[in-house]
Motif scaffolding. Structure first.
Motif, PDB file in Angstrom:
ATOM      1  N   LYS A 196       0.953  -1.278  -0.048  1.00 17.98           N
ATOM      2  CA  LYS A 196       0.008   0.081  -0.021  1.00 17.98           C
ATOM      3  C   LYS A 196       0.850   1.136  -0.150  1.00 17.98           C
ATOM      4  CE  LYS A 196      -3.842   2.137   2.422  1.00 17.98           C
ATOM      5  NZ  LYS A 196      -4.880   2.010   3.655  1.00 17.98           N
ATOM      6  N   TYR A 202      -3.376   0.445  -3.511  1.00 17.16           N
ATOM      7  CA  TYR A 202      -3.075  -0.772  -3.313  1.00 17.16           C
ATOM      8  C   TYR A 202      -2.358  -1.707  -4.471  1.00 17.16           C
ATOM      9  CZ  TYR A 202      -5.786  -1.121   1.267  1.00 17.16           C
ATOM     10  OH  TYR A 202      -6.295  -0.845   2.485  1.00 17.16           O
ATOM     11  N   ILE A 230     -10.530  -5.982  -3.056  1.00 17.43           N
ATOM     12  CA  ILE A 230     -10.442  -4.532  -2.960  1.00 17.43           C
ATOM     13  C   ILE A 230     -11.511  -3.894  -3.772  1.00 17.43           C
ATOM     14  CG2 ILE A 230      -9.011  -2.337  -2.850  1.00 17.43           C
ATOM     15  CD1 ILE A 230      -6.504  -4.443  -3.282  1.00 17.43           C
ATOM     16  N   ASP A 231     -12.457  -3.331  -3.141  1.00 22.24           N
ATOM     17  CA  ASP A 231     -13.730  -2.810  -3.911  1.00 22.24           C
ATOM     18  C   ASP A 231     -13.593  -1.317  -4.357  1.00 22.24           C
ATOM     19  OD1 ASP A 231     -14.155  -0.827  -1.841  1.00 22.24           O
ATOM     20  OD2 ASP A 231     -15.530  -2.075  -0.836  1.00 22.24           O
ATOM     21  N   GLN A 233     -14.441   1.422  -3.910  1.00 21.34           N
ATOM     22  CA  GLN A 233     -14.410   2.414  -2.980  1.00 21.34           C
ATOM     23  C   GLN A 233     -12.970   2.570  -2.124  1.00 21.34           C
ATOM     24  OE1 GLN A 233     -17.431   0.657  -3.068  1.00 21.34           O
ATOM     25  NE2 GLN A 233     -17.988   2.488  -4.517  1.00 21.34           N
ATOM     26  N   GLN A 235     -11.866  -0.054  -0.221  1.00 22.86           N
ATOM     27  CA  GLN A 235     -11.891  -0.685   0.889  1.00 22.86           C
ATOM     28  C   GLN A 235     -11.535  -2.243   0.791  1.00 22.86           C
ATOM     29  OE1 GLN A 235     -13.124   0.295   4.100  1.00 22.86           O
ATOM     30  NE2 GLN A 235     -13.054   2.155   2.881  1.00 22.86           N
ATOM     31  N   HIS A 237     -11.281  -6.510   1.771  1.00 21.93           N
ATOM     32  CA  HIS A 237     -11.744  -7.400   2.191  1.00 21.93           C
ATOM     33  C   HIS A 237     -10.981  -8.521   2.097  1.00 21.93           C
ATOM     34  CE1 HIS A 237     -15.452  -4.901   2.115  1.00 21.93           C
ATOM     35  NE2 HIS A 237     -14.882  -4.390   0.986  1.00 21.93           N
TER      36      HIS A 237
END
Length: 497
Positions: A196, A202, A230-231, A233, A235, A237
């Motif tokens: 990151k 990312y 990684i969505d 937005q 975020q 998961h």
């Protein structure tokens, strides 16, 4: 062996992916590809060749978007001459998927039959990556059934993938309009790590050097059987999607494949090679007394750390006796054995003053066919060496690899069916010293005791996925990508990283 990268950002990613692929170029030189997504539309460019040759300014301008992935290809399955089989691969349903893959699936034939007869999906190439993306697409379709896609659905699909496919696979995929997905096989055979940057970008990549070289902080390795999503937005998961996950990374990454400045699964590649030099030193002492060796010379380049450590422990001078011409193509690109031998002479030149009248210990990272080693030993003799000993930092390669390294068939391996004396006589050295399998494993494992086992099938014949017998290995290797060159089907030049 391929190099893969995926990026999820809020800024354009085309240049970032390009830079990352340059840092992964050592993992594949046959083809390169990048795909980006803007909105829900994919933009792709891929072709045969090195990264710098595949991508021109006009190609880069045609790759807009803030999420994308890329790959440098080293073909181990499929048709090495087909640009259609260069990655990334794309399917339009569900949602639209693009995917890159490092590894090799061992149950491709069964999967193709399932895809055609049960999933009603058509495979149009001989690439196992096309099989993999279609399996993932089918599993995503089964989990969503027209509903909005949530991270739990993505992870359910990956569980379905794990239940169906066998072999080695590190995967990065982009799901149109939803995000970036990365996952690793249940044994973690092929590497994959997460980084990151300060601006929240990312990156997932095959090696940590890719993260460092592009301004990303190393976060962690993706665990075996784990999926990271990684969505859009930004975020992140993650979930463990394999029932029985156990880290068993490919030991050949540490021996030869990876860059020395990378760290994989908690192990510094450079330190691993130093450790192999320590254990190799003990083997040398039992074969050739140190007072019968005048100088230690590495065969460039990946053997250097092992050779330096060995020389220091034995109290012997370490010298650079070979100069590498970096402007000659890698030997595995050359068609046919005759061209390979010619290329070794073009690529390496001996410094005569380092050999003349001396008893020389040459150190290599590994010996596969033996043809390159034979040529280099003769080069040392031609330069005036009084004695030429050869030490390999890796054990004898006796078995074919089915997990993504395009090695020769078993009968083409110099160590298969030959005694140590027969190997030495073929290569033409005065003494031959190999690392032993347990010594190699222990030397590397001490850097991360949490690793219970390594995938070391080319050395010990143990295929950790449990679905490979000797006949299966022969069948898989009979269809490897380099088969078109009958004299020299292996596309891997193991003497030079």
């Amino acid at each position: 062996m391929c190099g893969i990268v995926g990026v999820a950002s809020q800024s354009p990613v085309n240049q970032l992916i390009y830079d990352a692929l340059l840092l992964l170029q050592h993992r594949g030189q046959d083809a390169a590809g990048i795909v980006t997504q803007q909105g829900t539309k994919f933009y792709m460019h891929k072709a045969k060749g090195m990264v710098r040759d595949v991508f021109r300014t006009r190609n880069m301008r045609a790759l807009p978007g803030s999420i994308g992935l890329g790959q440098v290809r080293y073909p181990t399955a499929g048709n090495a001459d087909s640009e259609e089989e260069a990655q990334p691969f794309y399917v339009n349903a569900p949602f639209g998927l693009v995917l890159v893959h490092n590894g090799n699936l061992t149950n491709v034939d069964a999967l193709k039959e399932q895809l055609f007869n049960h999933d009603h999906r058509h495979i149009n190439t001989t690439s196992d990556t096309e099989v993999l993306i279609n399996v993932l697409a089918h599993e995503l379709e089964q989990t969503t059934r027209g509903l909005p896609l949530a991270p739990k659905d993505v992870f359910a699909a990956v569980r379905g993938v794990h239940s169906r496919i066998k072999g080695s696979y590190a995967v990065v995929s982009v799901i149109a309009g939803h995000g970036l997905l990365a996952f690793r096989d249940p044994f973690g055979i092929r590497p994959l790590c997460l980084g990151k940057s300060a601006d929240g970008t990312y990156m997932v990549a095959s090696e940590s050097v890719t993260l460092e070289g592009t301004g990303h902080d190393f976060v962690r390795n993706i665990a075996p059987g784990e999926a990271v999503f990684i969505d859009t937005q930004g975020q992140i998961h993650n979930a463990t999607c394999a029932e029985k996950a156990q880290l068993s990374p490919c030991i050949f990454e540490y021996v030869y494949l990876a860059r020395p400045d990378s760290e994989m699964d908690g192990i510094s590649v450079y330190q691993a090679r130093l450790n192999m030099g320590e254990t190799l030193a003990k083997r040398v002492i039992s074969t050739v007394p140190p007072d019968e060796i005048d100088v230690v010379i590495p065969i460039p380049e990946s053997s250097r750390p092992s050779a330096m450590q060995l020389a220091q422990l034995l109290g012997l001078p370490y010298r650079e006796g070979f100069v590498k011409n970096r402007y000659v193509g890698r030997t595995f690109i050359m068609p046919g054995q005759g061209a390979r031998k010619k290329s070794v002479r073009q690529k390496l030149n001996a410094i005569r003053s380092e050999f003349k009248g001396r008893r020389v210990l040459l150190v290599d990272d590994s010996i596969v066919r033996g043809t390159t080693s034979k040529e280099i030993v003769q080069m040392a003799r031609d330069a005036g060496a009084a004695k030429v000993y050869l030490a390999s930092a890796a054990p004898p390669v006796r078995y074919p690899n089915v997990y993504g390294i395009d090695m020769p068939t078993q009968t083409e391996l110099i160590a298969h069916g030959r005694s140590m004396d027969e190997i030495r006589d073929y290569i033409g050295c005065d003494a031959l010293i190999y690392q032993d399998v347990s010594g190699m494993k222990d030397a590397i494992r001490k850097l991360n005791p949490a690793i219970a086992n390594f995938e070391a099938s080319c050395f010990d014949g143990v295929y950790i996925t449990g679905d490979i017998a000797a006949t299966d290995a022969q069948r898989i290797n009979a269809n490897r990508s380099g088969e078109e060159n009958a004299e020299d089907a292996s596309r891997l030049a193991l003497h030079n990283a």
